[in-house]
Scaffold this motif. Structure first.
Motif, short mmCIF file in Angstrom:
data_model
loop_
_atom_site.label_atom_id
_atom_site.label_comp_id
_atom_site.label_asym_id
_atom_site.label_seq_id
_atom_site.Cartn_x
_atom_site.Cartn_y
_atom_site.Cartn_z
N VAL A 67 0.84 -1.20 0.00
CA VAL A 67 0.00 0.00 0.00
C VAL A 67 0.87 1.25 0.00
O VAL A 67 0.64 2.19 -0.75
N GLY A 68 1.92 1.22 0.82
CA GLY A 68 2.84 2.36 0.87
C GLY A 68 3.51 2.59 -0.47
O GLY A 68 3.65 3.72 -0.93
N ASN A 69 3.92 1.50 -1.12
CA ASN A 69 4.57 1.62 -2.43
C ASN A 69 3.60 2.14 -3.47
O ASN A 69 3.97 2.93 -4.34
N ALA A 70 2.35 1.70 -3.38
CA ALA A 70 1.34 2.18 -4.33
C ALA A 70 1.10 3.68 -4.12
O ALA A 70 1.00 4.43 -5.09
N LYS A 71 1.05 4.09 -2.87
CA LYS A 71 0.86 5.52 -2.59
C LYS A 71 2.07 6.32 -3.06
O LYS A 71 1.92 7.41 -3.58
N LYS A 72 3.26 5.75 -2.90
CA LYS A 72 4.47 6.45 -3.35
C LYS A 72 4.45 6.57 -4.88
O LYS A 72 4.80 7.62 -5.42
N ALA A 73 4.04 5.50 -5.54
CA ALA A 73 3.96 5.55 -7.01
C ALA A 73 2.94 6.60 -7.45
O ALA A 73 3.19 7.35 -8.39
N GLU A 74 1.82 6.67 -6.74
CA GLU A 74 0.81 7.68 -7.07
C GLU A 74 1.38 9.08 -6.82
O GLU A 74 1.20 9.99 -7.63
N TYR A 75 2.09 9.25 -5.71
CA TYR A 75 2.72 10.53 -5.39
C TYR A 75 3.74 10.90 -6.47
O TYR A 75 3.77 12.04 -6.94
N ASP A 76 4.56 9.93 -6.87
CA ASP A 76 5.57 10.20 -7.90
C ASP A 76 4.92 10.60 -9.22
O ASP A 76 5.40 11.50 -9.91
N LEU B 171 1.95 12.04 -9.60
CA LEU B 171 1.40 13.39 -9.43
C LEU B 171 2.52 14.44 -9.44
O LEU B 171 2.35 15.51 -10.02
N LYS B 172 3.64 14.09 -8.84
CA LYS B 172 4.77 15.01 -8.82
C LYS B 172 5.30 15.25 -10.23
O LYS B 172 5.58 16.38 -10.62
N ALA B 173 5.41 14.17 -11.00
CA ALA B 173 5.88 14.31 -12.39
C ALA B 173 4.90 15.15 -13.20
O ALA B 173 5.32 16.02 -13.99
N GLU B 174 3.61 14.93 -13.00
CA GLU B 174 2.59 15.73 -13.71
C GLU B 174 2.70 17.20 -13.31
O GLU B 174 2.65 18.09 -14.16
N TYR B 175 2.88 17.46 -12.02
CA TYR B 175 3.04 18.82 -11.53
C TYR B 175 4.28 19.48 -12.13
O TYR B 175 4.22 20.62 -12.60
N GLU B 176 5.39 18.75 -12.15
CA GLU B 176 6.61 19.32 -12.69
C GLU B 176 6.48 19.59 -14.19
O GLU B 176 7.01 20.59 -14.69
N GLU B 177 5.76 18.73 -14.89
CA GLU B 177 5.53 18.94 -16.32
C GLU B 177 4.69 20.20 -16.54
O GLU B 177 5.00 21.02 -17.41
N LYS B 178 3.65 20.34 -15.75
CA LYS B 178 2.81 21.55 -15.86
C LYS B 178 3.60 22.80 -15.49
O LYS B 178 3.47 23.83 -16.14
N LEU B 179 4.41 22.69 -14.47
CA LEU B 179 5.23 23.82 -14.04
C LEU B 179 6.19 24.24 -15.16
O LEU B 179 6.35 25.43 -15.44
N ALA B 180 6.80 23.26 -15.81
CA ALA B 180 7.71 23.56 -16.92
C ALA B 180 6.94 24.22 -18.07
O ALA B 180 7.43 25.17 -18.69
N SER B 181 5.73 23.75 -18.33
CA SER B 181 4.90 24.34 -19.38
C SER B 181 4.56 25.79 -19.05
O SER B 181 4.63 26.67 -19.90
N PHE B 182 4.19 26.02 -17.79
CA PHE B 182 3.88 27.39 -17.38
C PHE B 182 5.10 28.29 -17.46
O PHE B 182 5.01 29.46 -17.84
N GLN B 183 6.27 27.73 -17.13
CA GLN B 183 7.50 28.51 -17.21
C GLN B 183 7.79 28.89 -18.66
O GLN B 183 8.19 30.03 -18.95
N LYS B 184 7.56 27.96 -19.59
CA LYS B 184 7.75 28.27 -21.01
C LYS B 184 6.80 29.36 -21.45
O LYS B 184 7.18 30.27 -22.19
#
Length: 127
Positions: free
Chosen positions: A65-74, A76-89
């Motif tokens: 369960v912890g690993n699944a939550k970590k994978a979900e967190y990772d 979401l983090k990747a999606e956030y970073e992608e959006k952040l990079a898009s906004f920066q562009k």
């Protein structure tokens, strides 16, 4: 919480018979004939070994369960970073456009000032 869920938890070894009784009291439930702990008939050494195995399985499940939550967190983090990079562009493009328009306007003002200076000089020479 209902009685069937508690019985299932007891049968699956998720809770002990003592925890079962405590939860019955906590939730105000009655079980006229509580199921006996299947480990009660075993000797202490075997009972301890089985409880250790059950605890190990609980721990593995918690890790899954912890690993699944970590994978979900990772993810979401990747999606956030992608959006952040898009906004920066987008921000960089907006700033670049603003700089270009400011430079163009600066050049227009300089050209207008030079033209005005020529008109003044020409007028002064003609007088």
């Amino acid at each position: 919480m209902n009685l069937e869920k508690l019985k299932k938890m007891l049968a699956d070894g998720v809770i002990t018979s003592e925890e079962y009784k405590e939860l019955l009291e906590k939730f105000g439930l009655e079980d006229k004939e509580p199921e006996a702990d299947p480990l009660d008939d075993l000797d202490d050494k075997t009972k301890a070994y089985i409880q250790k195995l059950l605890q190990s399985e609980k721990d593995r499940e918690a890790n899954r369960v912890g690993n699944a939550k970590k994978a979900e967190y990772d993810a979401l983090k990747a999606e956030y970073e992608e959006k952040l990079a898009s906004f920066q562009k987008q921000a960089d493009a907006i700033l670049e456009d603003a700089r270009k328009r400011a430079k163009d306007r600066e050049n227009e003002i300089i050209e207008e000032a030079k033209a005005e200076a020529r008109r003044i000089t020409d007028r002064a020479n003609n007088e």
